[in-house]
Design a protein around this motif. Structure first.
Motif, PDB file in Angstrom:
ATOM      1  N   UNK A 186      -5.220  33.048  35.093  1.00  0.00           N
ATOM      2  CA  UNK A 186      -5.637  31.910  34.276  1.00  0.00           C
ATOM      3  C   UNK A 186      -6.516  32.414  33.146  1.00  0.00           C
ATOM      4  N   UNK A 187      -6.969  31.513  32.297  1.00  0.00           N
ATOM      5  CA  UNK A 187      -7.884  31.881  31.214  1.00  0.00           C
ATOM      6  C   UNK A 187      -8.871  30.744  30.991  1.00  0.00           C
ATOM      7  N   UNK A 188      -9.896  31.023  30.179  1.00  0.00           N
ATOM      8  CA  UNK A 188     -10.936  30.042  29.869  1.00  0.00           C
ATOM      9  C   UNK A 188     -11.136  29.971  28.358  1.00  0.00           C
ATOM     10  N   UNK A 189     -11.585  28.812  27.894  1.00  0.00           N
ATOM     11  CA  UNK A 189     -11.955  28.680  26.485  1.00  0.00           C
ATOM     12  C   UNK A 189     -13.310  29.317  26.209  1.00  0.00           C
ATOM     13  N   UNK A 190     -14.110  29.495  27.266  1.00  0.00           N
ATOM     14  CA  UNK A 190     -15.473  29.999  27.103  1.00  0.00           C
ATOM     15  C   UNK A 190     -15.574  31.480  27.451  1.00  0.00           C
ATOM     16  N   UNK A 191     -16.726  32.056  27.142  1.00  0.00           N
ATOM     17  CA  UNK A 191     -17.099  33.348  27.716  1.00  0.00           C
ATOM     18  C   UNK A 191     -17.445  33.094  29.177  1.00  0.00           C
ATOM     19  N   UNK A 192     -17.038  34.013  30.048  1.00  0.00           N
ATOM     20  CA  UNK A 192     -17.347  33.890  31.469  1.00  0.00           C
ATOM     21  C   UNK A 192     -18.116  35.132  31.907  1.00  0.00           C
ATOM     22  N   UNK A 193     -19.259  34.907  32.549  1.00  0.00           N
ATOM     23  CA  UNK A 193     -20.074  36.003  33.079  1.00  0.00           C
ATOM     24  C   UNK A 193     -20.161  35.794  34.588  1.00  0.00           C
ATOM     25  N   UNK A 194     -19.681  36.772  35.354  1.00  0.00           N
ATOM     26  CA  UNK A 194     -19.712  36.673  36.813  1.00  0.00           C
ATOM     27  C   UNK A 194     -20.591  37.750  37.414  1.00  0.00           C
ATOM     28  N   UNK A 195     -21.227  37.424  38.526  1.00  0.00           N
ATOM     29  CA  UNK A 195     -22.055  38.397  39.243  1.00  0.00           C
ATOM     30  C   UNK A 195     -21.609  38.430  40.702  1.00  0.00           C
ATOM     31  N   UNK A 222     -12.305  38.347  54.056  1.00  0.00           N
ATOM     32  CA  UNK A 222     -13.462  39.138  53.630  1.00  0.00           C
ATOM     33  C   UNK A 222     -14.542  38.229  53.033  1.00  0.00           C
ATOM     34  N   UNK A 223     -15.820  38.418  53.402  1.00  0.00           N
ATOM     35  CA  UNK A 223     -16.898  37.600  52.840  1.00  0.00           C
ATOM     36  C   UNK A 223     -17.105  37.908  51.357  1.00  0.00           C
ATOM     37  N   UNK A 224     -17.394  36.874  50.599  1.00  0.00           N
ATOM     38  CA  UNK A 224     -17.576  37.035  49.155  1.00  0.00           C
ATOM     39  C   UNK A 224     -18.586  36.002  48.676  1.00  0.00           C
ATOM     40  N   UNK A 225     -19.566  36.461  47.949  1.00  0.00           N
ATOM     41  CA  UNK A 225     -20.535  35.561  47.315  1.00  0.00           C
ATOM     42  C   UNK A 225     -20.690  35.976  45.858  1.00  0.00           C
ATOM     43  N   UNK A 226     -20.551  35.017  44.956  1.00  0.00           N
ATOM     44  CA  UNK A 226     -20.656  35.339  43.535  1.00  0.00           C
ATOM     45  C   UNK A 226     -21.196  34.129  42.772  1.00  0.00           C
ATOM     46  N   UNK A 227     -21.756  34.423  41.616  1.00  0.00           N
ATOM     47  CA  UNK A 227     -22.195  33.352  40.719  1.00  0.00           C
ATOM     48  C   UNK A 227     -21.451  33.507  39.397  1.00  0.00           C
ATOM     49  N   UNK A 228     -21.236  32.398  38.714  1.00  0.00           N
ATOM     50  CA  UNK A 228     -20.510  32.403  37.447  1.00  0.00           C
ATOM     51  C   UNK A 228     -21.245  31.568  36.422  1.00  0.00           C
ATOM     52  N   UNK A 229     -21.162  32.001  35.175  1.00  0.00           N
ATOM     53  CA  UNK A 229     -21.752  31.251  34.069  1.00  0.00           C
ATOM     54  C   UNK A 229     -20.717  31.147  32.957  1.00  0.00           C
ATOM     55  N   UNK A 230     -20.556  29.943  32.422  1.00  0.00           N
ATOM     56  CA  UNK A 230     -19.586  29.673  31.366  1.00  0.00           C
ATOM     57  C   UNK A 230     -20.327  29.142  30.138  1.00  0.00           C
ATOM     58  N   UNK A 231     -20.053  29.730  28.982  1.00  0.00           N
ATOM     59  CA  UNK A 231     -20.681  29.277  27.741  1.00  0.00           C
ATOM     60  C   UNK A 231     -19.754  29.645  26.581  1.00  0.00           C
ATOM     61  N   UNK A 232     -19.652  28.768  25.595  1.00  0.00           N
ATOM     62  CA  UNK A 232     -18.798  29.095  24.456  1.00  0.00           C
ATOM     63  C   UNK A 232     -19.359  30.296  23.706  1.00  0.00           C
ATOM     64  N   UNK A 233     -18.483  31.051  23.083  1.00  0.00           N
ATOM     65  CA  UNK A 233     -18.919  32.238  22.337  1.00  0.00           C
ATOM     66  C   UNK A 233     -19.870  31.836  21.208  1.00  0.00           C
ATOM     67  N   UNK A 234     -19.595  30.714  20.544  1.00  0.00           N
ATOM     68  CA  UNK A 234     -20.455  30.260  19.445  1.00  0.00           C
ATOM     69  C   UNK A 234     -21.847  29.916  19.952  1.00  0.00           C
ATOM     70  N   UNK A 235     -21.919  29.239  21.105  1.00  0.00           N
ATOM     71  CA  UNK A 235     -23.218  28.852  21.646  1.00  0.00           C
ATOM     72  C   UNK A 235     -24.012  30.072  22.091  1.00  0.00           C
TER      73      UNK A 235
END
Length: 263
Positions: free
Chosen positions: A27-36, A75-88
């Motif tokens: 898939x894809x997103x319109x925003x920048x995606x930052x995952x940890x 398998x256990x998995x824990x992650x956080x995600x942040x979505x923000x437009x490139x312009x913002x």
């Protein structure tokens, strides 16, 4: 089975997910995606290539990039995600344009700080959320820098602008003045304002406002004003928030302080 917490912070969307064996179709997103990645190994498919992201990894996706993957079955998995437009994101960091040069950054300390800030902004406590929103802006600057984007130089904005920021915060003590509104008033990006303010005072604007709010609360309590009234007049969420911050600053509750004064 998975659990997810999710919130909007103005222009940012954040989530925290704990699961086992979750996978995502391409898939894809319109925003920048930052995952940890906090726990577990993630197999990532990004624009026809594959790589693994373990604990302490930060994954970065530009708008429109085709991505997919996930953790192995069971398998256990824990992650956080942040979505923000490139312009913002660019505007908040004082950049003309943002595009990540790296998709994977193994930065355990930064990843932990980012995950902790996201956990904070998902808190039910409004004051905790606000403090972590500020922390998130500073951390995003670091994430963008390690991804290969060059941040603007730390041009000193001068004590005069920091004083103006302090005056605005003092004039709005009864309500929280958001960082973006403060930056707009002063003609600065959120990141530059935060960095300059912290360099000058050692505190974020929100932390500085809270210490002034608590100090003024002490003055009102000294004159006999009821704690509930002080909390309302100075913009604390409720009396329990006043109690918590007052105790942290002065080692006693507002009630205890007033009883000591009557001796």
């Amino acid at each position: 089975m998975s659990t997810m917490q999710h919130a909007w912070l103005g222009s940012y969307e954040v989530s925290s997910t704990t699961c086992t064996g979750l996978s995502f179709a391409r898939h894809s997103h319109d925003e920048c995606v930052i995952g940890v990645n906090v726990i577990g190994e993630e197999k990532v498919w990004l624009d026809r290539r594959e790589f693994e992201a373990g604990p302490g990894s930060i994954t970065l996706y530009n708008p429109g990039q085709i991505q997919g993957g996930g953790a192995a079955h069971g398998a256990p998995w824990q992650f956080v995600s942040l979505y923000v437009t490139a312009d913002q994101l660019a505007a908040d960091l004082g950049l003309a344009h943002v595009e990540f040069d790296r998709s994977l950054c193994v930065q355990p300390v930064l990843a932990q700080q980012l995950a902790a800030a996201v956990a904070g902004v998902l808190s039910a406590d409004a004051l905790v959320r606000g403090l972590n929103e500020d922390a998130l802006v500073a951390l995003l600057g670091e994430v963008v820098a390690v991804s290969g984007v060059r941040l603007p130089g730390s041009t000193a904005i001068g004590r005069g602008l920091v004083r103006q920021a302090q005056e605005l915060l003092a004039a709005h003590l009864h309500q929280s003045l958001p960082l973006d509104q403060l930056g707009t008033e002063l003609g600065l990006s959120k990141f530059h304002l935060l960095r300059a303010f912290q360099k000058e005072t050692g505190l974020s604007p929100r932390q500085w406002a809270m210490q002034l709010r608590t100090r003024r609360a002490k003055g009102l309590l000294r004159t006999g004003v009821a704690a509930s009234e002080v909390a309302h007049d100075l913009g604390f969420a409720d009396q329990s928030h006043l109690n918590r911050h007052f105790r942290a600053a002065y080692g006693m509750t507002p009630g205890s302080y007033q009883r000591v004064l009557k001796r």
